[in-house]
Design an enzyme around this catalytic site. Structure first.
Site: not given
Ligand code: FAD
Ligand code: DHB
Length: 400
Positions: A75, A203, A295, A299, A387
């Site tokens: 994009h 948005y 979200p 980031k 962004y």
């Molecule tokens: P997680 O993905 O939470 O992974 C942690 C892992 O640890 C999981 O698999 C969990 O099961 C495991 N775990 C937990 N506890 C234990 C335990 N006690 N023992 C062993 N394993 C354990 N970010 C963006 O950059 N762009 C986006 O567009 C965006 N959109 C989002 C939309 C939504 C709806 C949500 C909820 C989040 C979004 N985010 C976005 C945020 C992003 O998803 C998270 O920042 C990302 O998942 C972080 O990754 P992580 O590996 O640090 O944590």
């Molecule tokens: C998505 C989520 C966001 O928060 C955003 O700013 C852009 C895209 C997504 O999940 O696609």
């Protein structure tokens, strides 16, 4: 009790834990990953989708971007709708950087395959991890592996277990400070089997609340609605979701939204959290385990990838010649980037959402801010640099 030895014990097989394990293995450093959920669960968990340029580069350098390069949607701008009108923010023209839409669960699948192909140890379904001796030079995790009690001993532990994980909670009270903020609303997100109604993300700021039209592929749309903070999903049958999306995404009173079967849905709380420092003894936290953002600005995943890249380089330096310098700087350098991500996420959250406390004054202030963004190239450039992740890249380069 079975004893397993490794160099880095990694708790959590989300994007942070899997990528860390992979980056370490590329540098000849062994790790064991323990994950609470099943492989199927982590591969299907629908979450982020917007990858910054820097995140794509890290995944390419790690050799796990073949499918992303084939299937990811590149994009160069997004649409901003308010007061019934439509505007475009051409972030690539303003910064030179693009973003890429590619589902987080696809990144996770690619990483799991790469770990498998390299013979990496990732144990799924381990739900009783407890950490011991993280202040010593032999930190360990105890848990049940293949129905047998096991102790996994490493030189370091990486806490990559997300916001609800066990690692942060293993720290003694008083060893860190938590900074938190909760917003008075949430996001209801759906994944729908329908071609996106738009090429670029939309948005939409609306008096009924914010809406976002995003996508995962030419066949799959991802849409979000601002809802109340404790919104029960049961109150949102499909017809109500689509009607609300149509209303909030309309331009000049015209609605135009492709609708299709909803594949998954969920409500995400909007909150911010940062712990300082991100290290205690030989336990290093990365990604959502140490910090979360609302979200709005997408980031979370991008900050997590940046943490892990820094942590992998710091471990590599220690294993190469025993130098502690990068490990000692890990928390400070990560937090500088994290706070920048927090700030932009807060700015974007307040720009886009309707707050329950808003009166006519706040509504007009928001309109003035939105107008500034779409009429001032300087404002649009500053916004776009945040962004796409360029501001953070500059901050990190300045700190090196
Ligand atoms: P997680 O993905 O939470 O992974 C942690 C892992 O640890 C999981 O698999 C969990 O099961 C495991 N775990 C937990 N506890 C234990 C335990 N006690 N023992 C062993 N394993 C354990 N970010 C963006 O950059 N762009 C986006 O567009 C965006 N959109 C989002 C939309 C939504 C709806 C949500 C909820 C989040 C979004 N985010 C976005 C945020 C992003 O998803 C998270 O920042 C990302 O998942 C972080 O990754 P992580 O590996 O640090 O944590
Ligand atoms: C998505 C989520 C966001 O928060 C955003 O700013 C852009 C895209 C997504 O999940 O696609």
């Amino acid at each position: 009790m079975r004893t397993l030895r490794t160099q880095v014990v990694i708790v959590g097989a989300g994007p942070s834990g899997l990528l860390l394990s992979h980056l370490l293995s590329l540098r000849g450093i062994e790790s064991i990953v323990v994950e609470r959920r099943t492989r199927e669960y982590v591969e299907q968990r629908v979450r982020a989708g917007l990858l910054e340029h820097g995140t794509v580069e890290v995944l390419r350098e790690a050799g796990v971007a073949d499918r992303l390069d084939r299937e990811g949607l590149v994009h160069e701008g997004f649409q901003l709708r308010f007061d019934g009108g439509q505007h475009r923010l051409p972030f690539t023209e303003l910064t030179g950087w693009t973003t890429c839409m590619y589902g987080q669960q696809e990144v996770v699948k690619d990483l799991i395959r790469a770990r498998e192909a390299a013979g990496g140890a990732v144990h799924f379904g381990i739900d009783d991890v407890a950490l011991f001796d993280v202040e010593s030079d032999a930190p360990r995790a105890r848990c049940t592996v293949q129905d047998e009690p096991a102790e996994i001993i490493g030189d370091f532990v990486a806490g990559c277990d997300g916001f609800h994980g066990v690692c942060r909670r293993s720290l003694p009270a008083g060893s860190f400070t938590a900074y938190e903020h909760a917003y008075p609303f949430a996001w209801l997100g759906i994944l729908a089997e329908v071609p996106p109604s738009t090429e670029e993300l939309i948005y939409a700021v609306h008096e009924r609340g914010f809406a976002l039209h995003s996508m995962r592929s030419p066949r799959i749309s991802r849409l979000y609605l601002q809802v109340g903070p404790e919104e029960p999903l049961a109150d949102w049958p499909d017809a109500r979701i689509w009607a609300e999306l149509r209303t909030r995404l309309a331009v000049d009173g015209r609605e135009g939204l492709n609708e299709g079967p909803i594949l998954s849905r969920g409500v995400t709380a909007m909150r911010s959290f940062v712990m300082e420092p991100m290290q205690w003894g030989r336990l290093f936290l990365a990604g959502d385990a140490a910090h979360i953002v609302p979200p709005s600005a997408a980031k979370g995943l991008n900050l997590a990838v940046a943490d892990v890249r820094r942590l992998a380089a710091a471990f590599a330096a220690w294993y190469a010649d025993g130098t502690m310098e990068l490990l000692n700087r890990y928390s400070r350098d990560s937090l500088a980037a994290v706070w920048q991500g927090q700030e932009f996420s807060a700015v974007m959250t307040s720009l886009l959402h309707r707050f329950p406390s808003d009166g006519a004054y706040e509504v007009r202030l928001r309109r003035a801010r939105l107008q500034e963004l779409v009429t001032s190239r300087a404002s649009a450039t500053a916004f776009a640099e945040n962004y796409v992740g360029l501001s953070r890249a500059r901050l990190v380069a300045g700190g090196e």
